[in-house]
Structures are given as C-alpha cells and as structure tokens.
Write a protein that holds these residues in place. Sequence first.
Motif, PDB file in Angstrom:
ATOM      1  N   GLY A  69       0.799  -1.211   0.000  1.00  0.00           N
ATOM      2  CA  GLY A  69       0.000   0.000   0.000  1.00  0.00           C
ATOM      3  C   GLY A  69       0.830   1.259   0.000  1.00  0.00           C
ATOM      4  N   ALA A  70       2.104   1.133  -0.449  1.00  0.00           N
ATOM      5  CA  ALA A  70       3.016   2.280  -0.491  1.00  0.00           C
ATOM      6  C   ALA A  70       4.193   1.932  -1.386  1.00  0.00           C
ATOM      7  N   PRO A  71       4.803   2.940  -2.033  1.00  0.00           N
ATOM      8  CA  PRO A  71       6.027   2.663  -2.790  1.00  0.00           C
ATOM      9  C   PRO A  71       7.114   2.180  -1.834  1.00  0.00           C
ATOM     10  N   VAL A  72       7.996   1.321  -2.336  1.00  0.00           N
ATOM     11  CA  VAL A  72       9.024   0.728  -1.478  1.00  0.00           C
ATOM     12  C   VAL A  72      10.411   1.132  -1.954  1.00  0.00           C
ATOM     13  N   ALA A  73      11.188   1.745  -1.065  1.00  0.00           N
ATOM     14  CA  ALA A  73      12.557   2.147  -1.370  1.00  0.00           C
ATOM     15  C   ALA A  73      13.529   1.040  -0.981  1.00  0.00           C
ATOM     16  N   PHE A  74      14.511   0.813  -1.849  1.00  0.00           N
ATOM     17  CA  PHE A  74      15.559  -0.161  -1.590  1.00  0.00           C
ATOM     18  C   PHE A  74      16.918   0.527  -1.701  1.00  0.00           C
ATOM     19  N   ALA A  75      17.871   0.079  -0.911  1.00  0.00           N
ATOM     20  CA  ALA A  75      19.233   0.608  -0.965  1.00  0.00           C
ATOM     21  C   ALA A  75      20.130  -0.338  -1.748  1.00  0.00           C
ATOM     22  N   LEU A  84      20.600   5.112   5.878  1.00  0.00           N
ATOM     23  CA  LEU A  84      20.108   6.188   5.022  1.00  0.00           C
ATOM     24  C   LEU A  84      18.758   6.664   5.533  1.00  0.00           C
ATOM     25  N   GLY A  85      18.651   7.960   5.807  1.00  0.00           N
ATOM     26  CA  GLY A  85      17.387   8.533   6.242  1.00  0.00           C
ATOM     27  C   GLY A  85      16.580   9.026   5.055  1.00  0.00           C
ATOM     28  N   LEU A  86      15.313   8.628   4.977  1.00  0.00           N
ATOM     29  CA  LEU A  86      14.443   8.997   3.858  1.00  0.00           C
ATOM     30  C   LEU A  86      13.244   9.803   4.360  1.00  0.00           C
ATOM     31  N   GLY A  87      12.745  10.687   3.481  1.00  0.00           N
ATOM     32  CA  GLY A  87      11.627  11.538   3.876  1.00  0.00           C
ATOM     33  C   GLY A  87      10.675  11.806   2.730  1.00  0.00           C
ATOM     34  N   ALA A  88      10.056  12.975   2.752  1.00  0.00           N
ATOM     35  CA  ALA A  88       9.017  13.306   1.775  1.00  0.00           C
ATOM     36  C   ALA A  88       9.548  13.320   0.350  1.00  0.00           C
ATOM     37  N   ALA A  89      10.747  13.855   0.158  1.00  0.00           N
ATOM     38  CA  ALA A  89      11.315  13.916  -1.191  1.00  0.00           C
ATOM     39  C   ALA A  89      11.519  12.521  -1.757  1.00  0.00           C
ATOM     40  N   GLU A  90      12.002  11.628  -0.925  1.00  0.00           N
ATOM     41  CA  GLU A  90      12.226  10.249  -1.379  1.00  0.00           C
ATOM     42  C   GLU A  90      10.901   9.534  -1.644  1.00  0.00           C
ATOM     43  N   ARG A  91       9.883   9.839  -0.846  1.00  0.00           N
ATOM     44  CA  ARG A  91       8.568   9.229  -1.110  1.00  0.00           C
ATOM     45  C   ARG A  91       8.079   9.607  -2.500  1.00  0.00           C
ATOM     46  N   GLU A  92       8.266  10.869  -2.881  1.00  0.00           N
ATOM     47  CA  GLU A  92       7.856  11.309  -4.205  1.00  0.00           C
ATOM     48  C   GLU A  92       8.672  10.614  -5.292  1.00  0.00           C
ATOM     49  N   GLN A  93       9.973  10.457  -5.045  1.00  0.00           N
ATOM     50  CA  GLN A  93      10.828   9.776  -6.023  1.00  0.00           C
ATOM     51  C   GLN A  93      10.385   8.334  -6.244  1.00  0.00           C
ATOM     52  N   TRP A  94      10.143   7.613  -5.148  1.00  0.00           N
ATOM     53  CA  TRP A  94       9.807   6.193  -5.266  1.00  0.00           C
ATOM     54  C   TRP A  94       8.374   5.969  -5.729  1.00  0.00           C
ATOM     55  N   ALA A  95       7.536   6.979  -5.596  1.00  0.00           N
ATOM     56  CA  ALA A  95       6.161   6.879  -6.089  1.00  0.00           C
ATOM     57  C   ALA A  95       6.051   7.257  -7.561  1.00  0.00           C
ATOM     58  N   ALA A  96       7.147   7.775  -8.141  1.00  0.00           N
ATOM     59  CA  ALA A  96       7.139   8.216  -9.530  1.00  0.00           C
ATOM     60  C   ALA A  96       6.969   7.033 -10.475  1.00  0.00           C
ATOM     61  N   ARG A  98       8.835   6.223 -12.909  1.00  0.00           N
ATOM     62  CA  ARG A  98      10.134   5.567 -13.031  1.00  0.00           C
ATOM     63  C   ARG A  98      10.934   5.843 -11.753  1.00  0.00           C
ATOM     64  N   PRO A  99      10.738   5.022 -10.725  1.00  0.00           N
ATOM     65  CA  PRO A  99      11.442   5.266  -9.463  1.00  0.00           C
ATOM     66  C   PRO A  99      12.937   5.017  -9.617  1.00  0.00           C
ATOM     67  N   PRO A 100      13.749   5.559  -8.710  1.00  0.00           N
ATOM     68  CA  PRO A 100      15.198   5.312  -8.768  1.00  0.00           C
ATOM     69  C   PRO A 100      15.499   3.840  -8.511  1.00  0.00           C
ATOM     70  N   ALA A 101      16.634   3.392  -9.001  1.00  0.00           N
ATOM     71  CA  ALA A 101      17.024   2.000  -8.783  1.00  0.00           C
ATOM     72  C   ALA A 101      17.459   1.768  -7.347  1.00  0.00           C
ATOM     73  N   SER A 102      17.946   2.819  -6.692  1.00  0.00           N
ATOM     74  CA  SER A 102      18.483   2.671  -5.349  1.00  0.00           C
ATOM     75  C   SER A 102      18.339   3.979  -4.581  1.00  0.00           C
ATOM     76  N   ALA A 103      18.153   3.859  -3.274  1.00  0.00           N
ATOM     77  CA  ALA A 103      18.121   5.030  -2.407  1.00  0.00           C
ATOM     78  C   ALA A 103      19.530   5.483  -2.035  1.00  0.00           C
ATOM     79  N   GLY A 104      20.523   4.717  -2.448  1.00  0.00           N
ATOM     80  CA  GLY A 104      21.904   5.026  -2.109  1.00  0.00           C
ATOM     81  C   GLY A 104      22.593   3.796  -1.557  1.00  0.00           C
ATOM     82  N   GLU A 105      23.844   3.958  -1.196  1.00  0.00           N
ATOM     83  CA  GLU A 105      24.640   2.847  -0.693  1.00  0.00           C
ATOM     84  C   GLU A 105      24.543   2.782   0.821  1.00  0.00           C
TER      85      GLU A 105
END
Length: 264
Positions: A69-75, A84-96, A98-105
Amino acid sequence: MSETRTLAGVHPVDLGDGVHAFFTSGAGGVSPAPWAAADGSGGLNLGLNVSDDDARVAVNRSRVAERLGAPVAFATQVHGDVVLGLGAAEREQWAAHRPPASAGEGDALVTAERGLGLGVLVADCVPVLLADPVARVVAVAHAGRKGVLAGVVHRALDAMVARGADPECVRAAVGPAVCGRCYEVPAAMRDEVAAVVPETFATTDDGTPGLDLPAGVVAQLAARGVEATLVGRCTLEDKELFSHRRATVTGVTTGRQAGVVALL
C-alpha cells in the motif's frame, strides 16, 4: 481483493497499529528460472544485481508495493553499517512512474514519513524490520555476517532514536535467513564473530563450525531493550525462499526476497 494485492507467499508480521510489515517469498512474480518459484511459476525476484531482467524486477517490485500500500525504497547493500534517512522527497521519487534504482549505498533505511515503504533485500542474510508505532518511526536493516559484526542493527536503532523513537516502544521482526544448523563457516570466522556477539556461536548438523546470525541479531536487539519476533525459517532449507548458498552449490544464480515496512 485482486491476485496482485494478495501476493502469494507473504509472511505478515505485527509491528503495531498503523504499521504494515511483511516478508516476501520467492513466489508471486514474473521472473522465470533460475529466479522462478519452487513450483516453477513466476518468481518474485526483487534484486537488480542477480542477472534478472530489470523490467521483470520492476514488475515484481510493483506487486510488493501494491501489497504494502506504499512505494518501497531499496538501498544498494554493501554489508556495512551505513543508515540512510528517507523523507518526503524520497517518497515522491519512489512513487514516480520511473522510481530510482536505489536510495543510495547503505545497509539500513529509516523514515518517519507516512506512505513510504522501506525494503531490505536478502537471500541468506538476516532481514530486520523495526517500528515504533507510538513515535511513528520505522527502519529496516540488512544483517549479514559483516553487518552483525559492524552493528548495523544498533546503527538503525540509533537513527530511529534520533527521530524520536523510544527503544522500549520499538517492535522488531527478524525474518528468514540461513540458520546456525546450516551456516557452515571456518572455525576462525566463527570465533571472530562470536567474540563480538557470543550468541552467534553455532555447530552445524554435520558437527562443523557454524554461525547463527538470527540469534545474534535477536541478542543485539535485546541488549537495547527491544523484543523481537523471530520468523525462524531457514533460507537454505526452505525451497520457497531464495538462498545464495543453495544456488551456489547447484551452480546457478538466485533471486532476492525482501522484508518491507511502512507507516500507513
């Protein structure tokens, strides 16, 4: 509820009101062999670094997101202790679209953002899900041998506390991983890890030196006052789950399952 929303093989865990969390299996996706499910149907491989087609992995990840029920971020996990701390900006990225392949290392993710899922990828290492349902903070950690030594679970808890969590209110779930009866290692390696986390010391069913990483993670959580639910499924023994060690023995590659959590 649609078949996708149901998602075969999901193991839900209760981490408190307003928190949705579960562990996936190898079933319910679109990946063919060698990433297929145990019954030969489409596999739910969620890893991008195991030679599966990226488009198939994207479909598999979208099914997990729909179930959560939500986009899922993976590192990009590197067997370390970076959180890695994630917030509103990352929620928008992962809900896009074409989400990013990774939230970072890094090997742990933390957020206080509602509607953003956090995912941890594994195929023998220990997936850890954490939530303080009162302070409304969640985290995940990837705890392999190096991560247990580095204290990645402690770092994840520290990051939660920095966002207002109380360890006495944190609830944890320790997911499927290779068990101490199956995880054979050289004696020197067992001694190295057990010197730091004694609870990892194990002997395999064959009488050889082993490591019980899930027990070690549970002990690390207990040392911080956090009681954990241990799923207790061994990835090497359970063919419904992906296992790097089992695949290596048979000379093939394998997929990655995940633990996911979100504030909803």
